[in-house]
Design an enzyme around this catalytic site. Structure first.
Site, PDB file in Angstrom:
ATOM      1  N   GLU A 176      -2.053   4.097  -8.005  1.00 40.29           N
ATOM      2  CA  GLU A 176      -0.983   3.106  -7.905  1.00 40.29           C
ATOM      3  C   GLU A 176      -0.550   2.709  -9.302  1.00 40.29           C
ATOM      4  O   GLU A 176      -1.200   3.092 -10.289  1.00 40.29           O
ATOM      5  CB  GLU A 176      -1.458   1.876  -7.112  1.00 40.29           C
ATOM      6  CG  GLU A 176      -1.768   2.209  -5.664  1.00 40.29           C
ATOM      7  CD  GLU A 176      -2.144   1.006  -4.818  1.00 40.29           C
ATOM      8  OE1 GLU A 176      -2.348  -0.080  -5.375  1.00 40.29           O
ATOM      9  OE2 GLU A 176      -2.233   1.171  -3.599  1.00 40.29           O
ATOM     10  N   ARG A 228       3.244  -3.311 -12.425  1.00 43.41           N
ATOM     11  CA  ARG A 228       4.357  -3.774 -11.607  1.00 43.41           C
ATOM     12  C   ARG A 228       5.241  -4.824 -12.277  1.00 43.41           C
ATOM     13  O   ARG A 228       6.411  -4.956 -11.902  1.00 43.41           O
ATOM     14  CB  ARG A 228       3.893  -4.236 -10.231  1.00 43.41           C
ATOM     15  CG  ARG A 228       2.836  -5.233 -10.175  1.00 43.41           C
ATOM     16  CD  ARG A 228       2.556  -5.611  -8.729  1.00 43.41           C
ATOM     17  NE  ARG A 228       2.034  -4.534  -7.914  1.00 43.41           N
ATOM     18  CZ  ARG A 228       1.237  -4.721  -6.869  1.00 43.41           C
ATOM     19  NH1 ARG A 228       0.876  -5.938  -6.535  1.00 43.41           N
ATOM     20  NH2 ARG A 228       0.817  -3.715  -6.164  1.00 43.41           N
ATOM     21  N   ARG A 281      -1.524  -9.079 -12.494  1.00 43.46           N
ATOM     22  CA  ARG A 281      -2.627  -8.424 -11.779  1.00 43.46           C
ATOM     23  C   ARG A 281      -2.403  -6.914 -11.660  1.00 43.46           C
ATOM     24  O   ARG A 281      -1.294  -6.470 -11.328  1.00 43.46           O
ATOM     25  CB  ARG A 281      -2.721  -9.018 -10.382  1.00 43.46           C
ATOM     26  CG  ARG A 281      -3.746  -8.385  -9.497  1.00 43.46           C
ATOM     27  CD  ARG A 281      -3.743  -9.078  -8.163  1.00 43.46           C
ATOM     28  NE  ARG A 281      -2.483  -8.865  -7.476  1.00 43.46           N
ATOM     29  CZ  ARG A 281      -2.292  -7.968  -6.514  1.00 43.46           C
ATOM     30  NH1 ARG A 281      -3.282  -7.192  -6.121  1.00 43.46           N
ATOM     31  NH2 ARG A 281      -1.121  -7.843  -5.914  1.00 43.46           N
TER      32      ARG A 281
HETATM   33  C1  SIN Z   1       0.783  -2.519  -2.375  1.00 46.70           C
HETATM   34  O1  SIN Z   1       0.253  -1.774  -1.571  1.00 46.70           O
HETATM   35  O2  SIN Z   1       1.739  -2.191  -3.050  1.00 46.70           O
HETATM   36  C2  SIN Z   1       0.228  -3.899  -2.543  1.00 46.70           C
HETATM   37  C3  SIN Z   1      -1.110  -3.824  -3.123  1.00 46.70           C
HETATM   38  C4  SIN Z   1      -1.386  -4.992  -3.993  1.00 46.70           C
HETATM   39  O3  SIN Z   1      -0.648  -5.970  -3.977  1.00 46.70           O
HETATM   40  O4  SIN Z   1      -2.339  -4.913  -4.750  1.00 46.70           O
END
Ligand code: SIN
Length: 534
Positions: free
Chosen positions: A122, A277, A371
């Site tokens: 991610e 993010r 975060r």
């Molecule tokens: C997501 O799956 O994008 C959210 C996961 C998160 O907020 O850590």
């Protein structure tokens, strides 16, 4: 079970909140340590924000020290200089064991075709280390396993009970005053109280958080003078579905991790989709402003087996008539995670003896200014467990460890991450004001619209100052105490929003999820936590 709790029924531990952090604490306390434990939640036990968490749990499950250190490094990089290194070390070292505990408790994570746990990548993660359950229903599965365990082990469950304020006697927290499901007030007394009430995403009109996320624990702490910090760092998820539903359906990071691309209104890519993010949300917001559009596109047409791999997202999309195999999906940032909260030491102790905090309600220092994706479920499991281990070991805190260093020594120069006192004026509560239910709903919406437009991804002194004026005018129409849960929620949102705005105004720099258009650069002077209370 509710009613006035007599002294003979004083619990060892009262957990307020029923997300991953609170329930992890409750299960460990009741099942492993044999403590007489109660849980108080304002909805049914399984309705906490955790159930909405799509992805995932980040953990270096191999136990390889290099992989663990890489998780530490990625977390620190995302946190933009404000993570507490010791807290992150605890998170990455203890995380894998807590995941194993959860699996032993019956939580089922996704496996690949060879039967190994499937690991996804991610935003902000340099390798694939994120576990999912049911594709993007991770929180739901974790909540299911924990609720089952709590129902069979807790001594007392107060469901649909609303915590009003902390019972503080002789400088110690003795539990909470609350309303039961019928609206009758009662005291839930305990030797130790854990606030695990989640975040305050409902401050914003555009959020991925459910209606229960109204910052109740943080607001109770602020009202009692318990130290809070880092509230200006509210994280915006880059890819919420741009659709009217509230909360906004989330198009998980995992989609980008599997190759989905972001495209602007001309179909061009404009950002590396796997950056942290805060960076991706800012890039999207710039496109929205430059191209005068209200969404960009997430192109998941290249992803194989979408419906089987991400069944909950596929169902959300089908509900609004979108087919990810053939159509680009409209997305825009939405308020998602509160990085700050009630300041704790490395065991979850707060500045008020007898009061502990964990999960999104707390500021452990793990997240810093932003975060890392999929670190929050892990934080809840790790620090929820640490709270009860510390209580069982006779610790009463707070110790000068973790984020607590900044609160105990605010103003001292020699800390790695210093603490600076935040000064917030009193709110002009209406005190004896009476407010009708429709007016409460209207003022909540006014607050949410204000926060989204004036304290969202981009902020300035002008927008934050204007938002403070609105918050004060809402406070003037409200009694600061009420026996109506909806009014209490609005009071709580106003309290938390006021501190968030004041901290945002005081932090004259851009760092992590806090972006000031009038102070676009990071400033070394602000490598500190802004601490209120304590
Ligand atoms: C997501 O799956 O994008 C959210 C996961 C998160 O907020 O850590």
């Amino acid at each position: 079970m509710s009613g006035v709790v007599a002294d003979s029924e004083v619990l060892d531990l009262l957990v307020v909140g029923s997300g991953v952090a609170g329930l992890s604490a409750a299960v460990r306390a009741a099942r492993t340590l044999g403590l007489r434990t109660g849980v108080l939640s304002k909805a049914e036990l399984d309705q906490a924000t955790t159930r909405w968490a799509q992805g995932g749990v980040a953990a270096a499950l191999s136990g390889d020290p290099e992989e663990i250190d890489l998780h530490l490094a990625d977390t620190l990089a995302a946190g933009a200089g404000l993570c507490d290194v010791d807290a992150v070390r605890v998170l990455v070292d203890e995380g894998p064991t807590r995941v194993e505990d959860l699996i032993a408790m019956g939580a089922q994570f996704d496996h690949d075709s060879e039967g190994r746990l499937e690991l996804a990548r991610e935003g902000g993660h340099s390798v694939a280390r994120v576990l999912h359950a049911g594709g993007a229903a991770t929180g739901l599965e974790i909540e299911r396993a924990l609720v089952e365990a709590v129902r069979s082990t807790a001594a007392v469950l107060h469901e649909r009970a609303f915590a009003l304020d902390l019972l503080v006697e002789d400088g110690r927290c003795r539990g909470v005053r609350a309303l039961d499901a019928t609206g009758a007030s009662f005291e839930a007394r305990a030797r130790h109280t854990v606030l695990a009430t989640g975040g305050a995403g409902q401050l914003f009109a555009v959020t991925t958080n459910p209606p229960v996320a109204t910052g109740d624990g943080v607001a109770m702490a602020i009202a009692a003078g318990v130290a809070v910090a880092d509230l200006e760092f509210f994280q915006f998820h880059p890819t919420a579905l741009a659709h009217q539903s509230m909360p906004r359906p989330l198009l998980s990071e995992a989609l980008r991790g599997h190759g989905a691309l972001l495209r602007d209104s001309s179909g061009e890519r404009f950002v590396d989709e796997l950056l942290p993010r805060d960076v991706v949300s800012r890039a999207i917001t710039s496109v929205l402003l430059d191209q005068r559009v209200d969404h960009v596109w997430l192109d998941a047409t290249g992803l194989d087996h979408f419906a089987t791999r991400f069944p909950t997202i596929a169902a959300d999309l089908a509900r609004v008539g979108l087919d990810p195999a053939t159509e680009w999906l409209p997305v825009a940032p939405a308020a998602h995670h509160q990085c700050g909260g009630i300041v704790t030491d490395l065991n979850g102790a707060t500045t008020l003896p007898g009061l502990w905090a964990c999960g999104e309600t707390s500021c452990t220092g793990v997240h810093g200014a932003n975060r890392l994706a999929s670190n929050s479920l892990l934080e809840g499991m790790v620090f929820g467990a640490r709270v009860v281990e510390a209580i069982a070991a006779g610790s009463d805190g707070p110790d000068p460890t973790g984020a607590m260093r900044a609160a105990l020594a605010a103003g001292e120069e020699d800390l790695v991450i210093g603490g600076r006192r935040l000064h917030v004026g009193p709110l002009p509560w209406g005190r004896d004001a009476r407010i009708s239910r429709p007016e409460v709903a209207a003022q909540r919406e006014r607050l949410q619209r204000t926060m989204t437009t004036m304290a969202g991804v981009l902020r300035s002194a002008e927008s934050l100052g204007a938002a403070i004026d609105v918050v004060e005018s809402i406070a003037a129409r409200l009694p600061d105490q009420s026996d109506d849960p909806r009014t209490c929620e609005l009071v709580n949102l106003v309290r938390v929003g006021h501190v968030l705005l004041a901290a945002g105004l005081a932090r004259t720099e851009s760092r992590g999820s806090h972006t000031r258009t009038d102070f676009p650069d990071l400033s070394e002077d602000f490598r500190c936590r802004l601490v209120l209370g304590g």
